[in-house]
Design a protein around this motif. Structure first.
Motif, PDB file in Angstrom:
ATOM      1  N   LYS A   1      -2.157   4.449   6.138  1.00 33.93           N
ATOM      2  CA  LYS A   1      -0.968   5.153   6.588  1.00 33.93           C
ATOM      3  C   LYS A   1       0.062   4.155   7.106  1.00 33.93           C
ATOM      4  O   LYS A   1      -0.311   3.133   7.703  1.00 33.93           O
ATOM      5  N   CYS A   2       1.326   4.440   6.861  1.00 34.65           N
ATOM      6  CA  CYS A   2       2.381   3.617   7.435  1.00 34.65           C
ATOM      7  C   CYS A   2       2.346   3.799   8.958  1.00 34.65           C
ATOM      8  O   CYS A   2       1.700   4.723   9.475  1.00 34.65           O
ATOM      9  N   LYS A   3       3.022   2.941   9.678  1.00 39.78           N
ATOM     10  CA  LYS A   3       2.931   2.971  11.145  1.00 39.78           C
ATOM     11  C   LYS A   3       3.473   4.272  11.739  1.00 39.78           C
ATOM     12  O   LYS A   3       2.991   4.742  12.775  1.00 39.78           O
TER      13      LYS A   3
ATOM     14  N   CYS B   1       1.349   4.959   1.592  1.00 34.28           N
ATOM     15  CA  CYS B   1       0.913   5.800   2.698  1.00 34.28           C
ATOM     16  C   CYS B   1       0.308   7.093   2.155  1.00 34.28           C
ATOM     17  O   CYS B   1       0.892   7.758   1.293  1.00 34.28           O
TER      18      CYS B   1
ATOM     19  N   CYS C   1       3.413   7.387  10.261  1.00 31.90           N
ATOM     20  CA  CYS C   1       2.443   8.452  10.039  1.00 31.90           C
ATOM     21  C   CYS C   1       1.173   8.219  10.852  1.00 31.90           C
ATOM     22  O   CYS C   1       0.556   9.165  11.339  1.00 31.90           O
ATOM     23  N   GLN C   2       0.784   6.941  11.012  1.00 31.51           N
ATOM     24  CA  GLN C   2      -0.391   6.636  11.829  1.00 31.51           C
ATOM     25  C   GLN C   2      -0.157   7.051  13.276  1.00 31.51           C
ATOM     26  O   GLN C   2      -1.046   7.624  13.929  1.00 31.51           O
TER      27      GLN C   2
ATOM     28  N   CYS D   1      -4.450  13.974   5.269  1.00 29.81           N
ATOM     29  CA  CYS D   1      -4.189  12.846   4.378  1.00 29.81           C
ATOM     30  C   CYS D   1      -5.143  12.846   3.185  1.00 29.81           C
ATOM     31  O   CYS D   1      -4.867  12.203   2.173  1.00 29.81           O
TER      32      CYS D   1
ATOM     33  N   TYR E   1       0.855  -1.183   0.000  1.00 25.69           N
ATOM     34  CA  TYR E   1       0.000   0.000   0.000  1.00 25.69           C
ATOM     35  C   TYR E   1       0.896   1.240   0.000  1.00 25.69           C
ATOM     36  O   TYR E   1       2.047   1.181   0.429  1.00 25.69           O
TER      37      TYR E   1
ATOM     38  N   GLY F   1       0.839  -1.280   8.344  1.00 24.86           N
ATOM     39  CA  GLY F   1       0.183   0.019   8.381  1.00 24.86           C
ATOM     40  C   GLY F   1      -1.211  -0.072   8.970  1.00 24.86           C
ATOM     41  O   GLY F   1      -1.558  -1.051   9.648  1.00 24.86           O
TER      42      GLY F   1
ATOM     43  N   CYS G   1       3.089  10.199   3.797  1.00 23.38           N
ATOM     44  CA  CYS G   1       4.497  10.275   3.372  1.00 23.38           C
ATOM     45  C   CYS G   1       4.732   9.682   1.995  1.00 23.38           C
ATOM     46  O   CYS G   1       5.798   9.886   1.411  1.00 23.38           O
TER      47      CYS G   1
END
Length: 207
Positions: free
Chosen positions: A93-95, A73, A97-98, A111, A71, A85, A76
């Motif tokens: 979202k990647c971890k 993000c 950014c989450q 986002c 996936y 994610g 980013c």
């Protein structure tokens, strides 16, 4: 793949009237084939988004995708396996950014609209503010940055929210809707509702 003569004639007319282009028969067929493939892909993506909408109705706080499908993000733009994610109403979202969204480092809503924030490259390209100047402006408080950190505490992504910096940058505080996904989100909600109603109607008829 077969196309009716009527469909091909309509497509040929569109190219002529809209783009002043005369297509050979081979070019016309290739264009029809490519367009069909494109819309098939768009339909598949839309259906995936509807499925995601239905799942978020049951899991409003979001969920971790199963498997290692890649996936991108929403913030980013890094490409990571889904199981690393999180998906919620703001997208995948990647971890890192989450976590930033969860910790209120940045609002999740950004986002869904790229025009609500600027990267350091945006500052250079849009406003002529070089990296060294941006650092100085942040140190002196004239610009405000938001920093998303990685696991070892180093910057993963540095952004400048429009709402934090609109006065200094001399721009509108409210972001334009050109790149916002707000309208698409409304379409997905409508499609999900319509498909659900059709499914319930069929089930009643079958009974």
């Amino acid at each position: 793949m077969k196309f009716s003569k009527e469909s091909l004639d309509k497509l040929r007319k569109i190219f002529k009237e809209e783009y002043n282009v005369e297509l050979t028969d081979q070019e016309l067929w290739e264009s029809a084939f490519n367009l069909t493939g494109y819309f098939d892909l768009m339909m598949k993506c839309a259906y995936d988004d509807v499925q995601n909408y239905w799942r978020l109705e049951k899991e409003p706080n979001g969920y971790r995708p199963e498997g290692d499908k890649e996936y991108i993000c929403a913030l980013c733009r890094d490409q990571v396996p889904g199981n690393e994610g999180w998906i919620d109403k703001f997208g995948f979202k990647c971890k890192l950014c989450q976590k930033a969204v969860d910790d209120s480092v940045v609002p999740g809503s950004i986002c869904r609209n790229r025009d609500t924030w600027f990267s350091r490259h945006d500052l250079r390209d849009k406003f002529g503010i070089q990296l060294s100047t941006a650092r100085y402006l942040v140190r002196t408080g004239k610009l405000k940055s938001r920093t998303i950190l990685n696991e070892v505490g180093k910057p993963h992504l540095i952004i400048f929210l429009r709402e934090d910096n609109w006065e200094y940058l001399k721009i509108d505080k409210k972001a334009p809707k050109g790149r916002s996904l707000e309208y698409y989100d409304k379409d997905v909600a409508r499609w999900a509702k319509e498909l659900k109603e059709k499914s319930e109607s069929r089930n009643k008829t079958d009974k």
